[in-house]
Design a protein around this motif. Structure first.
Motif, PDB file in Angstrom:
ATOM      1  N   PRO A  30       0.827  -1.221   0.000  1.00 33.89           N
ATOM      2  CA  PRO A  30       0.000   0.000   0.000  1.00 33.89           C
ATOM      3  C   PRO A  30       0.856   1.264   0.000  1.00 33.89           C
ATOM      4  CG  PRO A  30       0.047  -0.947   2.192  1.00 33.89           C
ATOM      5  CD  PRO A  30       0.792  -1.910   1.304  1.00 33.89           C
ATOM      6  N   MET A  31       0.397   2.293  -0.720  1.00 32.27           N
ATOM      7  CA  MET A  31       1.087   3.585  -0.767  1.00 32.27           C
ATOM      8  C   MET A  31       0.063   4.706  -0.632  1.00 32.27           C
ATOM      9  SD  MET A  31       4.294   2.872  -1.044  1.00 32.27           S
ATOM     10  CE  MET A  31       4.974   4.459  -1.459  1.00 32.27           C
ATOM     11  N   ASN A  32       0.509   5.886  -0.253  1.00 35.66           N
ATOM     12  CA  ASN A  32      -0.407   7.024  -0.085  1.00 35.66           C
ATOM     13  C   ASN A  32      -0.315   8.027  -1.235  1.00 35.66           C
ATOM     14  OD1 ASN A  32       2.063   8.133   0.372  1.00 35.66           O
ATOM     15  ND2 ASN A  32       1.651   8.830   2.460  1.00 35.66           N
ATOM     16  N   SER A  33       0.326   7.650  -2.324  1.00 41.32           N
ATOM     17  CA  SER A  33       0.467   8.552  -3.469  1.00 41.32           C
ATOM     18  C   SER A  33       0.585   7.731  -4.741  1.00 41.32           C
ATOM     19  CB  SER A  33       1.703   9.448  -3.305  1.00 41.32           C
ATOM     20  OG  SER A  33       1.958  10.177  -4.490  1.00 41.32           O
ATOM     21  N   TRP A  34       0.030   8.265  -5.837  1.00 44.77           N
ATOM     22  CA  TRP A  34       0.161   7.581  -7.122  1.00 44.77           C
ATOM     23  C   TRP A  34       1.591   7.672  -7.647  1.00 44.77           C
ATOM     24  CZ3 TRP A  34      -4.280  10.705  -6.362  1.00 44.77           C
ATOM     25  CH2 TRP A  34      -5.472   9.997  -6.273  1.00 44.77           C
ATOM     26  N   GLY A  35       2.228   8.790  -7.393  1.00 45.28           N
ATOM     27  CA  GLY A  35       3.607   8.934  -7.829  1.00 45.28           C
ATOM     28  C   GLY A  35       3.886  10.250  -8.516  1.00 45.28           C
ATOM     29  N   PHE A  36       4.685  11.092  -7.859  1.00 45.34           N
ATOM     30  CA  PHE A  36       5.034  12.397  -8.405  1.00 45.34           C
ATOM     31  C   PHE A  36       6.515  12.660  -8.165  1.00 45.34           C
ATOM     32  CE2 PHE A  36       0.564  12.459  -7.354  1.00 45.34           C
ATOM     33  CZ  PHE A  36      -0.001  13.007  -8.496  1.00 45.34           C
ATOM     34  N   PRO A  37       7.147  13.538  -8.978  1.00 46.85           N
ATOM     35  CA  PRO A  37       8.578  13.821  -8.811  1.00 46.85           C
ATOM     36  C   PRO A  37       8.880  14.367  -7.418  1.00 46.85           C
ATOM     37  CG  PRO A  37       7.794  14.665 -10.916  1.00 46.85           C
ATOM     38  CD  PRO A  37       6.587  14.246 -10.154  1.00 46.85           C
ATOM     39  N   VAL A  38      10.008  13.935  -6.875  1.00 44.63           N
ATOM     40  CA  VAL A  38      10.442  14.392  -5.557  1.00 44.63           C
ATOM     41  C   VAL A  38      11.374  15.582  -5.740  1.00 44.63           C
ATOM     42  CG1 VAL A  38      11.648  13.775  -3.422  1.00 44.63           C
ATOM     43  CG2 VAL A  38      10.230  12.079  -4.614  1.00 44.63           C
ATOM     44  N   GLY A  83       5.589   7.293  -4.216  1.00 42.85           N
ATOM     45  CA  GLY A  83       4.359   6.551  -4.441  1.00 42.85           C
ATOM     46  C   GLY A  83       4.535   5.301  -5.292  1.00 42.85           C
ATOM     47  N   VAL A  84       3.465   4.951  -6.005  1.00 44.18           N
ATOM     48  CA  VAL A  84       3.452   3.729  -6.821  1.00 44.18           C
ATOM     49  C   VAL A  84       4.474   3.814  -7.949  1.00 44.18           C
ATOM     50  CG1 VAL A  84       2.015   2.270  -8.282  1.00 44.18           C
ATOM     51  CG2 VAL A  84       1.022   3.352  -6.270  1.00 44.18           C
ATOM     52  N   ILE A  85       4.568   4.981  -8.598  1.00 51.95           N
ATOM     53  CA  ILE A  85       5.537   5.137  -9.680  1.00 51.95           C
ATOM     54  C   ILE A  85       6.962   4.938  -9.157  1.00 51.95           C
ATOM     55  CG2 ILE A  85       6.480   6.742 -11.394  1.00 51.95           C
ATOM     56  CD1 ILE A  85       3.753   5.746 -12.127  1.00 51.95           C
ATOM     57  N   GLY A  86       7.234   5.425  -7.942  1.00 51.22           N
ATOM     58  CA  GLY A  86       8.558   5.237  -7.345  1.00 51.22           C
ATOM     59  C   GLY A  86       8.879   3.773  -7.106  1.00 51.22           C
ATOM     60  N   LEU A  87       7.898   3.000  -6.657  1.00 50.14           N
ATOM     61  CA  LEU A  87       8.113   1.561  -6.462  1.00 50.14           C
ATOM     62  C   LEU A  87       8.426   0.864  -7.785  1.00 50.14           C
ATOM     63  CD1 LEU A  87       5.240   0.691  -3.937  1.00 50.14           C
ATOM     64  CD2 LEU A  87       7.661   1.040  -3.429  1.00 50.14           C
ATOM     65  N   LEU A  88       7.702   1.235  -8.837  1.00 52.61           N
ATOM     66  CA  LEU A  88       7.976   0.657 -10.157  1.00 52.61           C
ATOM     67  C   LEU A  88       9.340   1.105 -10.675  1.00 52.61           C
ATOM     68  CD1 LEU A  88       4.453   1.216 -11.773  1.00 52.61           C
ATOM     69  CD2 LEU A  88       5.484  -1.008 -11.264  1.00 52.61           C
ATOM     70  N   GLN A  89       9.691   2.355 -10.447  1.00 49.50           N
ATOM     71  CA  GLN A  89      10.970   2.897 -10.917  1.00 49.50           C
ATOM     72  C   GLN A  89      12.141   2.171 -10.271  1.00 49.50           C
ATOM     73  OE1 GLN A  89      11.848   6.928  -9.640  1.00 49.50           O
ATOM     74  NE2 GLN A  89      12.827   7.427 -11.595  1.00 49.50           N
ATOM     75  N   VAL A 122       3.917  -4.630 -10.966  1.00 48.76           N
ATOM     76  CA  VAL A 122       2.723  -4.092 -11.603  1.00 48.76           C
ATOM     77  C   VAL A 122       1.937  -3.268 -10.576  1.00 48.76           C
ATOM     78  CG1 VAL A 122       1.405  -6.184 -11.060  1.00 48.76           C
ATOM     79  CG2 VAL A 122       0.608  -4.665 -12.896  1.00 48.76           C
ATOM     80  N   SER A 123       1.301  -2.213 -11.069  1.00 48.42           N
ATOM     81  CA  SER A 123       0.422  -1.414 -10.200  1.00 48.42           C
ATOM     82  C   SER A 123      -0.970  -2.034 -10.214  1.00 48.42           C
ATOM     83  CB  SER A 123       0.345   0.032 -10.701  1.00 48.42           C
ATOM     84  OG  SER A 123      -0.343   0.092 -11.932  1.00 48.42           O
ATOM     85  N   SER A 124      -1.528  -2.243  -9.059  1.00 48.82           N
ATOM     86  CA  SER A 124      -2.883  -2.796  -8.988  1.00 48.82           C
ATOM     87  C   SER A 124      -3.932  -1.690  -8.992  1.00 48.82           C
ATOM     88  CB  SER A 124      -3.043  -3.657  -7.738  1.00 48.82           C
ATOM     89  OG  SER A 124      -2.768  -2.896  -6.583  1.00 48.82           O
TER      90      SER A 124
END
Length: 373
Positions: free
Chosen positions: A10-18, A26-32, A38-40
């Motif tokens: 679980p994450m609290n953000s979809w994913g934005f630049p830091v 967020g999710v994009i960071g985990l994928l990066q 995969v994002s669910s």
């Protein structure tokens, strides 16, 4: 369908630049970072993310909209000018002028035949004010004596009665009528509504991603001019403020859920929505170069084409409440609804006092003039 098990993170953000870097949270960071495959959750298509993740399959549409209760007609226009068309007003004015002159002629004729106090001569100004008194249902300072004067006088009374009755009936109806004038984002921005949005990062950052000048004006002229906690607030707060009127809240399924549970039926019938975003398709994302991309893409496409995705979306995600019976309910008349009438009364009061003062000054000057002689 693909026969694999999941370890959900679980994450609290979809994913934005830091800090405006190429590193994401967020999710994009985990994928990066390769921590997940995969994002669910469905993510928005963004050009900046294309070098970091691959989009594997479409899921559902993001349907955030500005929600508001349709305003009363008196909130967006002066209802006291609406009952009759311009042609009716002009015709009525011309008729009153003609009748006023006719009444003046007949009453002057009366004065020439009978010089008693009851038939004292009247000026054209007196006849004009007599007409105003009849229009306002106040009667006349002099009763007609001749047959011609009585016919004109009776015609004026009947015309005034019919007009006043029709006008009053339409005004009562307009007080309970909602306006349909707000149909676009531009109309909403030009209305007296206060605007706010759901307190999520996507809504706050969208102004940096769009090239639409209208949406930029929305942010800079209507949102950023407010305190942050008022411009971007929780669904429960925004939906509660909507019930008080002249407040529009940009929400999604969370707002729909609260409205379904707390709003009365007539309020649901007054609910209206205006989209700010164009239709946005969400998609599953996978790690860049993931070997699972094609498998997920094919299955996601099959789910969508078979209608299963749509069925599950409507089952789990609350949709916009529907109006049953098309009943908009009864609203108590507010001070704002007859504000134009109060304004006319106030102007008339000020004008009357001003004229009274001028008359007193004029009489004072006349008395001083006579004393000198």
């Amino acid at each position: 369908m693909l026969n694999f098990r999941t370890n959900v993170t679980p994450m609290n953000s979809w994913g934005f630049p830091v800090n405006n870097t190429t590193n994401y949270d967020g999710v994009i960071g985990l994928l990066q970072r390769g921590e997940i495959e995969v994002s669910s959750v469905g993510l928005l298509h963004k050009t900046a993310r294309m070098d970091i993740v691959d989009y594997a399959g479409e899921t559902v549409c993001y349907e955030g909209t500005f929600l508001f209760l349709k305003p009363s007609l008196s909130d967006v226009s002066n209802i006291y000018t609406l009952p009759f068309s311009r042609a009716v007003w002009v015709t009525y004015l011309v008729t009153m002028i003609v009748f006023s002159y006719a009444l003046y002629v007949t009453q002057r004729t009366e004065s020439g035949i009978d010089d008693s106090e009851a038939t004292r001569p009247l000026s054209l100004t007196d006849s004009f004010f007599t007409i105003i008194g009849i229009i306002c249902q106040e009667g006349s300072t002099r009763d007609p004596r001749s047959l011609s004067s009585r016919i004109i006088f009776l015609s004026l009374l009947m015309l005034s009665l019919f007009l006043t009755t029709s006008y009053s009936a339409i005004i009562v109806s307009l007080l309970q009528t909602t306006s349909t004038a707000i149909n676009s984002l531009k109309d909403l921005m030009n209305s007296p509504y206060t605007l706010s949005m759901n307190d999520v990062v996507t809504n706050m950052n969208y102004v940096n991603e769009t090239t639409d000048t209208e949406i930029k004006d929305l942010y800079f002229k209507h949102l950023f001019t407010q305190p942050h906690h008022e411009a971007f607030t929780k669904s429960a707060v925004g939906v509660a403020k909507m019930r008080k009127g002249l407040y529009a809240y940009h929400g999604d399924a969370d707002a729909f859920k609260i409205i379904s549970e707390t709003y009365d039926e007539y309020e649901k019938c007054r609910l209206k929505d205006i989209k700010m975003f164009s239709t946005v398709q969400l998609a599953l994302a996978v790690k860049k170069g993931s070997p699972f991309k094609e498998h997920i893409r094919q299955r996601a496409r099959w789910l969508k084409e078979s209608g299963i995705s749509d069925r599950e979306y409507k089952y789990w995600i609350v949709q916009k409440p529907k109006c049953h019976g098309n009943v908009e309910g009864f609203n108590s008349v507010r001070l704002q609804d007859f504000y134009p009438a109060l304004l006319v009364f106030a102007y008339g009061l000020v004008l009357a006092v001003g004229i009274l003062i001028l008359e007193l000054l004029y009489q004072k000057l006349l008395s001083l003039k006579y004393r000198r002689y």
